[in-house]
Scaffold this active site. Sequence first.
Site, PDB file in Angstrom:
ATOM      1  N   ASP A  78       0.815  -1.219   0.000  1.00 26.33           N
ATOM      2  CA  ASP A  78       0.000   0.000   0.000  1.00 26.33           C
ATOM      3  C   ASP A  78       0.850   1.270   0.000  1.00 26.33           C
ATOM      4  OD1 ASP A  78      -2.452  -1.312  -0.076  1.00 26.33           O
ATOM      5  OD2 ASP A  78      -2.518  -1.561   2.096  1.00 26.33           O
ATOM      6  N   GLU A 153      -4.308  10.955   3.333  1.00 26.95           N
ATOM      7  CA  GLU A 153      -4.581  11.991   4.330  1.00 26.95           C
ATOM      8  C   GLU A 153      -3.381  12.887   4.601  1.00 26.95           C
ATOM      9  OE1 GLU A 153      -2.266   9.299   5.788  1.00 26.95           O
ATOM     10  OE2 GLU A 153      -4.285   8.488   6.070  1.00 26.95           O
ATOM     11  N   TYR A 195      -5.365   6.106   8.725  1.00 23.91           N
ATOM     12  CA  TYR A 195      -5.122   6.741  10.019  1.00 23.91           C
ATOM     13  C   TYR A 195      -6.415   7.254  10.647  1.00 23.91           C
ATOM     14  CZ  TYR A 195      -2.498   9.701  13.362  1.00 23.91           C
ATOM     15  OH  TYR A 195      -1.976  10.286  14.488  1.00 23.91           O
TER      16      TYR A 195
END
EC number: 2.7.1.23
Length: 302
Positions: A78, A153, A195
Amino acid sequence: MPRVGLIVNDGKELAVKTAKTFQKKLEDSGFEVVRVSSAGGLLGFTNPDQYMSSQGYNSCIPEGFDSSILFAVVLGGDGTVLSAARQTAPLGIPILTVNTGHLGFLAEAYLSDIDKIFKHLVARQWSIEKRTSLVVSVMRGDQCRWEALCLNEMALHREPMTSMCHFEISVGRHAPVDISADGVILSTPTGSTAYSLSAGGPVITPDCPVLQLTPVSPHSLASRALVFSNEEPVTVFPATPERLMMVVDGSAGCYVWPEDRVLIRKSDHPVKFIRLSDHEFFQVLRNKLGWGLPHVAKPDKT
């Protein structure tokens, strides 16, 4: 001869070994292959004692990549996909993600699918799923000091052994909000399973045109995650005397000082994922994160 990219996590032996197989198969299938390392998409951390410079997010585009690239195969986990997104999105290059890492939440295919992969690639039988990406800019006055593209993010938080942070956050033209917490996360729907999820934020399906603001360990029972339109730009003002750390996509970023502000907006360059089959998001949640699994065995219906 059509040109394709091959983005490889050169730090992983399995990815490097697999890349040789993929490159040969692609070339045998009539493609010109431009192979690059995913390390080119890593942001690194700026030195807090030196003035930050911004080359813009286009600086992550690899040498040899241009708009003529038909697609890029990404070999890694990822983290590699997040790096590859910064390398390809500004050019609109679709990526086919093949997992050679661990969880592979963002993976479309696995090493056991090689024959299937090449059958679809040669026949050009695939669909494109567009995922929202963000432009994150650190501003001081009118000057941009640092800028990056992100898929998951932006997290802005305190350094170790420092006190709680205070933030003033403006979303579009809405009234500003004050948050006292260890940090704040601004995520896309793709990043809602990263997260932000660990900080108590909701899971958002990738097709929703929204962004999410999630406090990290807030000092208030009323401070909760906020979901709003992705057309709303966000400005974060640090209202704390210490410098803060900003991390983009969980890998690296820069330091933010009290006189700085962070601007986040939806990018004009979505990340394009190649889909070889129907991508059922709830099934991915179930398989990768255990969402919706029964807590007790269901009775046999036979």
